[in-house]
Design an enzyme around this catalytic site. Structure first.
Site, PDB file in Angstrom:
ATOM      1  N   LYS A   1      -1.150   7.848  -5.365  1.00 51.18           N
ATOM      2  CA  LYS A   1      -0.513   6.818  -4.837  1.00 51.18           C
ATOM      3  C   LYS A   1       0.560   7.330  -4.069  1.00 51.18           C
ATOM      4  CE  LYS A   1       1.618   3.258  -3.239  1.00 51.18           C
ATOM      5  NZ  LYS A   1       2.339   1.872  -4.077  1.00 51.18           N
TER       6      LYS A   1
ATOM      7  N   CYS B   1       7.840   1.974  -0.312  1.00 49.27           N
ATOM      8  CA  CYS B   1       6.588   2.758  -0.691  1.00 49.27           C
ATOM      9  C   CYS B   1       6.937   4.164   0.344  1.00 49.27           C
ATOM     10  CB  CYS B   1       5.314   2.107  -0.360  1.00 49.27           C
ATOM     11  SG  CYS B   1       4.846   0.917  -1.478  1.00 49.27           S
TER      12      CYS B   1
END
Length: 425
Positions: free
Chosen positions: A213, A269
């Site tokens: 990720k 993010c």
């Protein structure tokens, strides 16, 4: 593995959609959050965040009795932790305190055979740390780090990889990377996501899943940094950066990020995850760190462009001073057509202008009803009011409503277009 009840800890931009999608498959879901307003709102069948189609899914799930929110964890077969992982201090060190609190909150209700999945985007090793906190709280149960495949509790990491504005669709359709601490942990997690997932469950280790990720978002961050640096160079050389990118991308092996440069990088993010890699390997992550620094500096550069625009306006209005110049900021969210202000470069720019510009600053954000406290003293204005009252118009987010202006706009004053929507009009 069969799941009759699933608990989702953290009912924010990822946790609530995930809970709702599970509940839409006729599985009982207990959502847990510390925000009483969020709990009350959800239990009324409503939502406290903006995400297309989420309101309908939540309303149906609550009405049919498959989704309920509470402040205290209750027994379940699976627990998903989807809480924030912010920074602590000035060195961008990851703060795992929310994960720790979530783990300790569910520990008393864990029982043999349960699955715990960490969904929060995390630095490498966070899943193992969570397992250690759980083991400390429940010495009567065994965990993968102690008993391997024979552990009482299964532990896995499965990071979300969805796009705000398309979360409901992408939760179902996107592949998921599942990193269990053992093979049986991964198998249990795949069974869990198999309840709704149409994409593939790709199995790996917990550490690789965590790094995957971070890598995905760091890759995007480096590409954005390249486009942002180009925009700064092109401004100095009097070149239209958007035209330049369109031309360069006609090369068969060049694909510079589109829509191209902007005011910076936001969200929880891309603006955050690369720092987790840097904190884990500070001497090795040189390019990733440099990209972060380029993108973090872009909001300050935009503020300088606004200052120049104010000076340009005053040159044609010699009877006015800076106190007489009204600046309008169009957009505060971190990306188009959502209400999410987390890590938003637009919000950072707006705050800087509010604190440093001597005249009025109007804030135009059609997706919120009140301004955050850091913008106290500013005015939340409509598009129409800003267009008629402002002298300097700063486009920070290419919301759909703002794009429509570009085809028919009649601005008075000076335009600073960080998104390339109005510059082409």
């Amino acid at each position: 593995m069969k799941f009759n009840t699933i608990s989702v800890v953290g009912l924010g931009y990822i946790g609530l959609p995930t809970a709702a999608v599970f509940a839409s498959r006729k599985v009982k879901v207990i959502g847990v959050d510390v925000n009483q307003h969020a709990i009350d709102t959800i239990n009324k069948g409503e939502v406290h965040i903006v995400e297309p189609d989420l309101d309908m899914v939540v309303h149906a799930a609550v009405k049919e009795g498959y989704l309920r929110a509470t402040s205290q964890p209750e027994p379940a077969e699976a627990f998903l932790i989807a809480v924030p992982t912010p920074f602590k201090g000035d060195n961008h060190d990851p703060d795992l305190s929310y994960i720790e609190s979530a783990a300790k909150s569910i520990a008393p209700v864990l029982s043999r055979g349960n699955l715990v999945v960490l969904e929060s985007t995390s630095p490498v090793g966070a899943t193992e740390q969570m397992a250690a906190w759980l083991a400390e709280a429940r010495p009567d149960l065994s965990f993968p780090q102690q008993a391997g495949e024979d552990s009482d509790i299964r532990i896995a990491h499965c990071p979300e990889r969805v796009l705000p504005g398309q979360v409901i669709r992408e939760l179902v359709s996107n592949d998921r990377v599942v990193g269990g601490m053992t093979a049986k942990c991964s198998e249990a997690a795949c069974d869990l996501y198999g309840i709704f997932l149409q994409g593939d469950c790709v199995v790996t280790t917990a550490r690789t899943a965590e790094m995957c990720k971070l890598t995905e978002n760091s890759f995007r961050d480096v590409n954005i940094a390249f486009a942002n640096e180009l925009s700064i160079i092109c401004k100095k050389l009097d070149i239209d950066v958007w035209e330049l990118i369109r031309l360069a991308n006609r090369h068969p092996r060049v694909n510079i990020l589109q829509p191209g440069p902007g005011p910076g990088v936001g969200g929880h993010c891309i603006a955050v995850d690369p720092w987790f890699i840097v904190s884990s390997a500070p001497n090795e992550a040189k390019l990733i760190k440099a990209a972060r620094q380029v993108n973090d500096a872009k909001p300050l550069w935009v503020q300088e462009q606004v200052k120049r625009a104010v000076i340009e306006f005053l040159k044609t209005h010699p009877n006015k001073t800076e106190k007489d110049v009204t600046v309008a900021c169009y957009g505060l969210a971190f990306k188009p057509d959502i209400d999410d202000l987390r890590e938003s470069p637009a919000l950072q720019i707006a705050e800087g202008l509010k604190n440093n510009h001597l005249g009025p600053v109007l804030m135009v954000e059609p997706h919120i009803e009140t301004l955050p406290s850091k913008l106290d003293g500013s005015i939340l204005a409509t598009i129409e009011a800003a267009m008629s009252e402002a002298d300097v118009h700063v486009l920070l987010v290419d919301h759909r409503q703002f794009k429509q202006i570009g085809h028919k706009r009649t601005f008075r004053g000076v335009v600073v277009d960080t998104r390339g929507c109005w510059s082409k009009g």
